[in-house]
Design an enzyme around this catalytic site. Structure first.
Site, PDB file in Angstrom:
ATOM      1  N   HIS A  10      19.054  70.959  45.615  1.00  0.00           N
ATOM      2  CA  HIS A  10      19.115  70.963  44.538  1.00  0.00           C
ATOM      3  C   HIS A  10      18.373  69.497  43.252  1.00  0.00           C
ATOM      4  O   HIS A  10      17.148  69.085  44.372  1.00  0.00           O
ATOM      5  CB  HIS A  10      20.499  69.531  44.076  1.00  0.00           C
ATOM      6  CG  HIS A  10      20.641  68.217  44.302  1.00  0.00           C
ATOM      7  ND1 HIS A  10      20.895  68.350  46.073  1.00  0.00           N
ATOM      8  CD2 HIS A  10      21.550  67.422  43.898  1.00  0.00           C
ATOM      9  CE1 HIS A  10      21.155  67.020  45.539  1.00  0.00           C
ATOM     10  NE2 HIS A  10      21.212  66.420  44.314  1.00  0.00           N
ATOM     11  N   HIS A  56      17.230  67.420  41.432  1.00  0.00           N
ATOM     12  CA  HIS A  56      17.623  65.156  41.339  1.00  0.00           C
ATOM     13  C   HIS A  56      16.554  64.794  42.039  1.00  0.00           C
ATOM     14  O   HIS A  56      16.208  64.974  43.257  1.00  0.00           O
ATOM     15  CB  HIS A  56      19.097  64.626  41.727  1.00  0.00           C
ATOM     16  CG  HIS A  56      20.166  64.759  40.948  1.00  0.00           C
ATOM     17  ND1 HIS A  56      21.322  65.034  41.217  1.00  0.00           N
ATOM     18  CD2 HIS A  56      20.700  65.573  39.972  1.00  0.00           C
ATOM     19  CE1 HIS A  56      22.211  64.921  40.704  1.00  0.00           C
ATOM     20  NE2 HIS A  56      21.517  65.505  38.969  1.00  0.00           N
ATOM     21  N   ASP A  82      15.557  62.096  43.456  1.00  0.00           N
ATOM     22  CA  ASP A  82      15.528  61.526  44.999  1.00  0.00           C
ATOM     23  C   ASP A  82      15.826  62.700  46.058  1.00  0.00           C
ATOM     24  O   ASP A  82      16.112  62.079  47.589  1.00  0.00           O
ATOM     25  CB  ASP A  82      16.855  60.443  45.462  1.00  0.00           C
ATOM     26  CG  ASP A  82      18.230  61.179  44.707  1.00  0.00           C
ATOM     27  OD1 ASP A  82      18.454  62.014  43.604  1.00  0.00           O
ATOM     28  OD2 ASP A  82      18.465  60.720  45.407  1.00  0.00           O
ATOM     29  N   HIS A  83      15.602  63.896  45.346  1.00  0.00           N
ATOM     30  CA  HIS A  83      16.310  65.016  46.941  1.00  0.00           C
ATOM     31  C   HIS A  83      14.881  66.267  46.659  1.00  0.00           C
ATOM     32  O   HIS A  83      13.774  66.518  47.382  1.00  0.00           O
ATOM     33  CB  HIS A  83      16.942  65.974  46.535  1.00  0.00           C
ATOM     34  CG  HIS A  83      18.373  65.244  46.635  1.00  0.00           C
ATOM     35  ND1 HIS A  83      19.339  65.221  47.918  1.00  0.00           N
ATOM     36  CD2 HIS A  83      18.998  64.755  46.187  1.00  0.00           C
ATOM     37  CE1 HIS A  83      19.863  64.303  47.920  1.00  0.00           C
ATOM     38  NE2 HIS A  83      20.291  63.917  46.971  1.00  0.00           N
ATOM     39  N   HIS A 116      28.135  69.859  41.767  1.00  0.00           N
ATOM     40  CA  HIS A 116      27.185  67.694  41.341  1.00  0.00           C
ATOM     41  C   HIS A 116      25.627  68.492  40.507  1.00  0.00           C
ATOM     42  O   HIS A 116      25.894  68.012  38.951  1.00  0.00           O
ATOM     43  CB  HIS A 116      26.329  67.321  42.981  1.00  0.00           C
ATOM     44  CG  HIS A 116      25.592  66.797  42.738  1.00  0.00           C
ATOM     45  ND1 HIS A 116      26.007  65.162  42.536  1.00  0.00           N
ATOM     46  CD2 HIS A 116      24.663  66.288  43.007  1.00  0.00           C
ATOM     47  CE1 HIS A 116      24.755  64.305  42.406  1.00  0.00           C
ATOM     48  NE2 HIS A 116      23.848  65.258  42.888  1.00  0.00           N
ATOM     49  N   ASP A 150      24.223  66.683  48.070  1.00  0.00           N
ATOM     50  CA  ASP A 150      25.663  66.262  47.516  1.00  0.00           C
ATOM     51  C   ASP A 150      26.454  67.021  46.900  1.00  0.00           C
ATOM     52  O   ASP A 150      26.849  66.014  46.212  1.00  0.00           O
ATOM     53  CB  ASP A 150      24.758  65.642  45.999  1.00  0.00           C
ATOM     54  CG  ASP A 150      23.679  64.143  46.568  1.00  0.00           C
ATOM     55  OD1 ASP A 150      23.373  64.112  48.063  1.00  0.00           O
ATOM     56  OD2 ASP A 150      23.023  64.118  45.731  1.00  0.00           O
ATOM     57  N   HIS A 170      23.120  61.619  51.641  1.00  0.00           N
ATOM     58  CA  HIS A 170      23.474  60.014  51.333  1.00  0.00           C
ATOM     59  C   HIS A 170      24.331  58.983  52.209  1.00  0.00           C
ATOM     60  O   HIS A 170      25.219  59.482  52.841  1.00  0.00           O
ATOM     61  CB  HIS A 170      24.136  59.256  50.159  1.00  0.00           C
ATOM     62  CG  HIS A 170      22.977  60.012  49.168  1.00  0.00           C
ATOM     63  ND1 HIS A 170      21.693  59.061  48.502  1.00  0.00           N
ATOM     64  CD2 HIS A 170      23.157  61.058  48.078  1.00  0.00           C
ATOM     65  CE1 HIS A 170      21.622  59.779  47.249  1.00  0.00           C
ATOM     66  NE2 HIS A 170      22.080  61.292  46.790  1.00  0.00           N
TER      67      HIS A 170
END
Ligand SMILES: [Fe+2]
Length: 256
Positions: A57, A59, A61-62, A115, A134, A172
């Site tokens: 996805h 985001h 942090d990915h 998400h 996530d 995570h």
């Protein structure tokens, strides 16, 4: 039977990076790219050349390491079709039903929105493994940022139906906090209490609690268990549809 090597390691504050490798075919994929330097270093240590990047996805942090990883390795970036414009460097956009060939393995794409609206998971049936980003966590589930509770529940239902011995890799390390919350909605679940203790012990030693396995989640993760009478009674929702019970659990976790 071909062998899939899997290397999981911590990245950023609580993200995980994962590399998968088919030695015979000489291919390596990174699942998401939280941090390019950490991923490149680990690949070099293993002697693996990154050929693919599989994004779950959009985001940051990915995907924050996408462009650097591509520049350093020339890897092909594969990511979710319905948020393709938000995936830096994407080469191949995929959705439910698509199959990505990776060495001698077939990677199946599952749409798991909620998400984010375009979130996807990658399932490799032959290796008994799924990378769920996530959407599903050990003893938890992702926050619903873009979709609806019903949408997220349908995504989790899809993951629930994978073979129970599927190893689940998540984005995570949230297990300890998830366990604390899970025990507030399912306090008499002995298997959950045992997992909470195990997670505390692993983290105290600095070890990862992941991957988890689907059968363990089915027994202990309240987000996969809205049908369970004890949980419904605890929430005062004996006759509500599963997705509404799920939504209530998600709401309580948001406030926890
Ligand atoms: Fe995310």
């Amino acid at each position: 039977m071909p062998k899939l090597d899997i290397e999981q390691f911590a990245c950023l504050s609580d993200n995980y990076a994962v590399l998968i490798h088919d030695e015979e075919a000489g291919v390596t994929a990174s699942i998401d790219a939280p941090d390019a330097d950490t991923i490149l270093k680990r690949a070099a240590e293993k002697g693996w050349r990154i050929t693919h990047l599989l994004v779950t996805h959009h985001h940051g942090d990915h995907t924050g390491g996408n462009l650097k990883l591509k520049e350093a390795t020339g890897c092909t970036i594969i990511g979710p079709k319905s948020e393709a414009e938000r995936i830096p460097g994407i080469d191949q956009a995929v959705a439910e039903g698509d199959v990505v060939t990776f060495g001698s393995f077939e990677i199946r794409v599952l749409d798991t929105p909620g998400h984010t609206v375009g979130h996807i998971a990658y399932w490799i049936p032959e290796a008994r493994v799924a990378f769920v980003g996530d959407t599903l966590f050990s003893l938890g589930a992702g926050r619903i940022f873009e979709g609806s509770a019903e949408m997220m529940w349908n995504s989790l239902k899809k993951l629930k139906e994978l073979p129970p011995d599927t190893e689940i890799y998540c984005g995570h390390e949230y297990t300890v906090a998830n366990a604390q919350f899970a025990m507030t909605v399912d306090p008499d679940n002995m298997a959950l209490q045992n997992r909470a203790k195990e997670a505390d012990m692993l983290r105290a030693k600095g070890k990862s609690t992941l991957p988890t396995r689907l059968d363990r989640e089915l027994e202990t993760n309240p987000f996969l268990r809205p049908h369970v009478t004890a949980i419904r009674e605890r929430l005062g929702m004996p006759f509500a549809p599963d997705w509404k019970v799920f939504a209530e659990i998600r709401e309580r976790k948001n406030k926890a």
